[in-house]
Design an enzyme around this catalytic site. Structure first.
Site, PDB file in Angstrom:
ATOM      1  N   GLY A 472       0.832  -1.198   0.000  1.00 38.39           N
ATOM      2  CA  GLY A 472       0.000   0.000   0.000  1.00 38.39           C
ATOM      3  C   GLY A 472       0.864   1.244   0.000  1.00 38.39           C
ATOM      4  O   GLY A 472       0.396   2.372  -0.100  1.00 38.39           O
ATOM      5  N   GLY A 514      11.756   0.336   3.106  1.00 33.06           N
ATOM      6  CA  GLY A 514      11.414  -0.218   1.793  1.00 33.06           C
ATOM      7  C   GLY A 514      11.636   0.727   0.628  1.00 33.06           C
ATOM      8  O   GLY A 514      12.257   0.355  -0.369  1.00 33.06           O
ATOM      9  N   ARG A 615      14.723  13.231  -0.328  1.00 26.86           N
ATOM     10  CA  ARG A 615      13.961  13.352  -1.569  1.00 26.86           C
ATOM     11  C   ARG A 615      12.665  12.549  -1.447  1.00 26.86           C
ATOM     12  O   ARG A 615      12.679  11.400  -1.000  1.00 26.86           O
ATOM     13  CB  ARG A 615      14.770  12.819  -2.752  1.00 26.86           C
ATOM     14  CG  ARG A 615      14.119  13.111  -4.089  1.00 26.86           C
ATOM     15  CD  ARG A 615      14.667  12.253  -5.216  1.00 26.86           C
ATOM     16  NE  ARG A 615      16.102  12.312  -5.413  1.00 26.86           N
ATOM     17  CZ  ARG A 615      16.745  13.276  -6.091  1.00 26.86           C
ATOM     18  NH1 ARG A 615      16.075  14.276  -6.601  1.00 26.86           N
ATOM     19  NH2 ARG A 615      18.054  13.232  -6.228  1.00 26.86           N
ATOM     20  N   PRO A 619       5.471  12.390  -4.365  1.00 28.76           N
ATOM     21  CA  PRO A 619       4.771  13.158  -3.316  1.00 28.76           C
ATOM     22  C   PRO A 619       3.326  12.712  -3.109  1.00 28.76           C
ATOM     23  O   PRO A 619       2.820  12.745  -1.988  1.00 28.76           O
ATOM     24  CB  PRO A 619       4.845  14.602  -3.833  1.00 28.76           C
ATOM     25  CG  PRO A 619       6.060  14.624  -4.700  1.00 28.76           C
ATOM     26  CD  PRO A 619       6.136  13.261  -5.344  1.00 28.76           C
ATOM     27  N   GLN A 625       1.062   7.928   2.641  1.00 25.47           N
ATOM     28  CA  GLN A 625       1.717   7.210   3.728  1.00 25.47           C
ATOM     29  C   GLN A 625       1.634   8.012   5.018  1.00 25.47           C
ATOM     30  O   GLN A 625       1.362   7.477   6.088  1.00 25.47           O
ATOM     31  CB  GLN A 625       3.198   6.978   3.376  1.00 25.47           C
ATOM     32  CG  GLN A 625       3.411   5.850   2.416  1.00 25.47           C
ATOM     33  CD  GLN A 625       3.047   4.545   3.066  1.00 25.47           C
ATOM     34  OE1 GLN A 625       3.751   4.065   3.940  1.00 25.47           O
ATOM     35  NE2 GLN A 625       1.935   3.987   2.679  1.00 25.47           N
ATOM     36  N   GLY A 691       6.824   6.317   5.792  1.00 21.60           N
ATOM     37  CA  GLY A 691       5.622   5.604   6.209  1.00 21.60           C
ATOM     38  C   GLY A 691       5.475   5.471   7.713  1.00 21.60           C
ATOM     39  O   GLY A 691       4.369   5.290   8.224  1.00 21.60           O
ATOM     40  N   GLU A 692       6.591   5.538   8.429  1.00 23.16           N
ATOM     41  CA  GLU A 692       6.506   5.414   9.876  1.00 23.16           C
ATOM     42  C   GLU A 692       6.724   6.750  10.573  1.00 23.16           C
ATOM     43  O   GLU A 692       6.278   6.949  11.700  1.00 23.16           O
ATOM     44  CB  GLU A 692       7.506   4.364  10.354  1.00 23.16           C
ATOM     45  CG  GLU A 692       7.169   3.014   9.731  1.00 23.16           C
ATOM     46  CD  GLU A 692       7.915   1.832  10.292  1.00 23.16           C
ATOM     47  OE1 GLU A 692       8.980   2.042  10.908  1.00 23.16           O
ATOM     48  OE2 GLU A 692       7.434   0.699  10.114  1.00 23.16           O
TER      49      GLU A 692
END
Ligand code: FES
Ligand code: FES
Lengths: 732, 208
Positions: A472, A514, A615, A619, A625, A691-692
């Site tokens: 995702g 990732g 970078r 976007p 995310q 993402g985190e």
């Protein structure tokens, strides 16, 4: 190729494809229901039978008997595999709780049987006929009770040396201004929308699993060790994954039982773990108790920073390291960060989105807010005064690229922070008490080796193959962008195949590594392909330009397609120089809430995140995310709570009705700003994950906003209205 | 499959599907030869799916969701919980959105079912599908077909003047405001947290 010094000139320095907002290349399939998830692959193998899992009804003890006769005789049943008739399966470095086999029970809803039948309805009905009796043992299920006997946690996420630098106790005792508070966070569930699911098929001694897994190579190796068979005889395929958040990093019972069931049935077997089993059968984010002590001088300069975190797990399980970010966020010569672990007999605790930091911020960033108030400082100003030059928890490390100050300043401007009233409970909008909160965010930016194959056909089309996954996160699209950029072809000329263990081994998806790792691997393969193309054309690979489907070197100009077919593999590896740096991502998180003056109901009104993550490759999907993580963080601040039955040792609210997660009505419009930064220490793409980062801080910003709105400080998450209502200001 | 096919009328079929629910419930308490005997029954049911009439012979315990996913192999409709808790299985039946895991296929004899596959294809996206791609109104994509079916039917509810919990004026003109959209979509969970983008996509389509 090896990345062994900060990036100099690269082939993506003037990008035309990466860094641009790009619709996902897998979007049309996802939105039309034509993207195949694990359980849905009717076409991959014929004769698929249905498996249904039975979970243990006790948390700890032994199975005394299982009556399987009725199930075996039930209509449509092909095979029943039962724990009492199966040797315990093997273990793997990635699993703590036993996955199947034998009479011993380690946790509630551990799989004890699987019924394979012609249809789902038959398997389910037959599973209900299995009668099991147990000898129940006592267990430890209450973190607060076992906390005092805790040990310092070992393992990857925990610093062993609790006093890296200076003497915390003395520095804290001598500090003129002190804060000493304890915060608790509950157990939380990943609750990804797609259940654990696998179709397994044997062909002789070769096993194929169409499954839903974030880490293809880890899981292939783990399964080999669990099933005691050679890894080369196993294939995993996971092209689409309906959410993971860490819950699908590892092999789970669905995969093991599908493999065993398929063997017993002599046919392919498909299993989706039933939703009500998922919460206790699989992993969760462990609850924490966190004590934060901060000592400052009268001007708010931190002299001593202490963050201790207690959590529990099954024997061999890791700790929830809530102190992780505290080693990196603020200056302070004396820094004590430590995690303790106790044995608990609840289901296995393991990684969930930003393990450690996600809950760590809920404590540290509220403590910072509390201390700012004590000092009479604006909470942003307090943070700015404590911006470190080197990593406080390990001063041998420099920061690779850090723009936290800009995140907070830019966020303050955009959010209208100057309108915040520092006296709590002073803004009223009708029945709503309104408040604003801020938190800083830090999440490590790990990067790891990753490989890919990039091929060119004679029509000039490019294909990328890697066992990387897209959970995702948008991997398909950023990988396509990277290949398009490096080879100089339009995006629609790139095809990306992910998630197949036959492809080169990638970083996989986890720990926010990732995006950065997998695209760097694709970059390495593209560099190799460019070299091959240049060689074929008799050009110099270092000077040739790849653009618009052409290759240009000096006066020579060739169509890229003429070089095809060609195929190159590459892997990006990293040199030790990165050990000199703390590589992290940073954010300023802002929230405005309204708290109902009569009922204590909390409504989020606005959220903003200003992020610094190098970078940003796409976007559009990077923003997704971050907003998704902000939603999950809002959930942990306000509602998510796996309730422990402390007598019988299980999570009571083990479905999506009882385990509350945010829904549409809970979430307002969210704003995300990415600072335009590049981190040349991380990789040639100078990009880090996001993402985190998005789940590190927003919950604390919400908690601080609730305090600012009401004057009530709740330190036991989630902040539900029952914890507010009798302390709210009098309703005028 | 050697199970007998029972030729039944629609009325008898509805009667027996209700009975089979009762049997299953009793089966839980008494273990189950009762449940086991129900398993050998098959029933014909005919429904119109995405404009095509489909005749199926089903175990009466089969949900509409599993009839679509397992028997018609229309796997665009997702199973997130099988208990009516998540909305991933949302389809449109006779113009209304429902959780297809919460009803048995045999209850839908003669019904018109629209699934995500009936709205558009990768080459010819429905405007709502296109808006989801444009606004990145998804991440993992697993809740997405349910969100899209739900939102298409939801906008029609507003157009028909069906009120919601947040509708202030029951007599006034009903509009697809931000609050209405978020309230009415709250039966569709997105654990990836794409809500803000989903709302933007729906608002785009609502504006026309
Ligand atoms: S699968 Fe039907 S509501 Fe979840
Ligand atoms: S896109 Fe993953 S649950 Fe909504």
């Amino acid at each position: 190729m090896k990345f062994d010094a900060p990036a100099g000139k690269t082939i993506v320095d003037d990008p035309t494809v990466i860094g641009k907002s790009t619709r996902r290349i897998d979007g049309p399939r996802k939105t039309t229901g034509t993207a195949p998830y694990a359980y849905e692959r009717h076409d991959v193998v014929s004769g698929q039978a249905y498996g249904y899992i039975v979970g243990s009804a006790i948390a700890r003890g032994r199975i005394t008997a299982m009556n399987l006769d009725a199930a075996r005789k039930a209509p449509g049943v092909i095979a029943v595999i039962a724990a009492t008739e199966t040797e315990p399966v093997g273990t793997s470095p990635f699993n703590t709780a036993p996955l199947f086999g034998g009479r011993d029970i380690a946790h509630y809803h551990q799989a004890i049987a699987c019924v394979v039948a012609e249809t789902f309805e038959q398997a389910r009905a037959a599973a209900a006929l299995i009668r099991t009796t147990y000898d129940r043992d006592a267990g430890d299920y209450d973190l607060a009770k076992v906390k005092d006997g805790a040990k310092i946690a070992p393992g990857w996420s925990v610093p062993e040396d609790i006093q890296r630098n200076g003497n915390f106790a003395e520095a804290y005792a001598a500090a003129p201004v002190q804060l000493d508070q304890t915060y608790t966070t509950p157990d939380e569930a990943h609750a990804m929308m797609e259940p654990f699911a696998t179709i397994a098929a044997w062909e002789g001694d070769k096993l194929t699993l169409w499954t839903s897994n974030q880490m293809i190579n880890w899981s292939k190796r783990a399964l080999a060790s669990i099933l005691k068979m050679p890894a080369e005889n196993i294939r995993l395929d996971s092209p689409f994954i309906g959410g993971g958040f860490g819950g699908k990093l590892f092999i789970r019972a669905d995969a093991v039982l599908a493999a065993l069931g398929a063997k017993a049935a002599g046919r392919p077997v498909k299993i989706a773990m039933q939703r009500p089993l998922m919460f206790n059968n699989a992993t969760h984010r462990p609850a924490t108790i966190q004590r934060v002590r901060i000592g400052t001088d009268a001007d708010g300069r931190i002299l001593a920073m202490g963050h201790e975190c207690w959590s529990g797990n099954l024997p061999g399980g890791s700790a929830e390291n809530g102190a992780a970010q505290t080693r990196a966020l603020y200056s302070g010569p004396d820094n004590l960060t430590v995690s303790y672990i106790s044995r608990l007999d609840l289901p296995e605790g393991n990684a969930m989105r930003a393990p450690g930091e996600a809950v760590g911020h809920l404590a540290l960033e509220v403590a910072m807010d509390e201390l700012a108030e004590k000092l009479g400082l604006d909470p942003i100003e307090f943070r700015l005064r404590n911006e470190p030059e080197r990593m406080p928890g390990d001063p041998s490390k420099r920061f690779s690229g850090r723009h936290l100050v800009e995140c907070l300043r830019e966020g303050a401007d955009r959010f209208g922070w100057s309108a915040r009233q520092s006296r709590p409970a002073s803004v009223r909008d009708g029945r709503w008490l309104v408040g604003m909160g801020v938190a800083a965010g830090y999440r490590g930016a790990p990067i790891t080796k990753s490989a890919a194959r990039v091929s060119l056909d004679n029509a000039g089309r490019v294909r990328v193959e890697t066992d990387m996954t897209d959970i995702g996160t948008g991997s398909y699209t950023i990988i396509a962008q990277t290949a398009a950029e490096c080879i100089g072809v339009p995006l629609d000329q790139v095809r990306v195949d992910l998630g197949d263990s036959r492809s080169p081994v990638s970083s996989g998806s986890g720990g926010q590594w990732g995006a950065a790792s997998s695209t760097a691997g694709v970059y390495a393969a593209c560099v190799e392909l460019r070299r091959m193309v240049a060689e074929k054309f008799g050009m110099n690979a270092d000077t040739a330009r790849f653009e618009g489907g052409r290759v240009v070197d000096g006066k020579t100009r060739r169509r890229l397609a003429e070089a095809g077919p060609l195929s190159a593999e590459g892997q990006m590896d990293y040199g030790d120089f990165q050990n000199d740096y703390d590589m992290g991502t940073y954010a300023g998180h802002f929230a405005e809430v309204g708290v109902d003056a009569y009922t204590g109901e909390v409504r989020i009104r606005r959220m903003l995140a200003v992020c610094d993550a190098g970078r940003i490759l796409n976007p559009l999907s990077a923003r997704s995310q971050v907003i998704g993580a902000m939603v999950m963080s809002a959930g942990s601040a306000l509602m998510e709570d796996l309730v422990v039955d402390k007598r019988f040792g299980f999570f009571v609210n083990h479905d999506l009705a009882g385990y509350e997660v945010p829904v549409h009505a809970d979430i307002p419009h969210q704003e995300v700003v990415f600072l335009d930064t590049l981190d040349d220490v991380i990789s040639p793409l100078k990009a880090k994950g996001v993402g985190e980062l998005g789940i590190c801080g927003p919950g604390a910003a919400i908690a601080n906003a609730v305090y600012n709105a009401t004057g009530v400080r709740v330190r036991d998450y989630p902040i539900t209205l029952d914890k507010l209502i009798d302390k709210l200001p009098d309703v005028a | 499959m050697s199970d007998p096919i029972l030729p039944v009328t629609r009325r008898a079929l509805l009667g027996s599907s209700a009975a089979s629910v009762a049997i299953l419930t009793a089966g839980e308490a008494k273990a189950g030869n009762v449940a086991a005997s129900a398993a050998s029954i098959r029933m014909p049911v005919s429904l119109t799916v995405n404009g095509t009439e489909r005749l199926l012979t089903l175990d009466p315990r089969t949900t509409l969701l599993d009839a679509l996913r397992e028997h018609l192999q229309l796997t665009g409709t997702k199973k997130g919980c099988d208990h009516g808790q998540c909305g991933a299985c949302t389809v449109i039946v006779n113009g209304e959105r429902i959780n297809s895991c919460l009803s048995l296929a045999v209850q839908h004899a003669g019904d018109e079912v629209t699934t995500i596959e009936g709205l558009g294809t990768p080459d010819k996206l429905h405007p709502m599908q296109d808006a989801f791609v444009e606004h990145d109104g998804y991440q993992c994509g697993y809740c997405t077909p349910g969100q899209i079916c739900s939102s298409v039917a939801m906008l029609k509810e507003i157009a028909r003047g069906v009120p919601s919990h947040v509708t202030g004026d029951l007599d006034g003109e009903m509009r697809a405001t931000d609050v209405e959209i978020r309230e009415r979509m709250s039966g569709n969970i997105c654990r990836c947290g794409a809500y803000s983008n989903i709302a933007a996509a729906i608002a785009d389509v609502a504006r026309g």
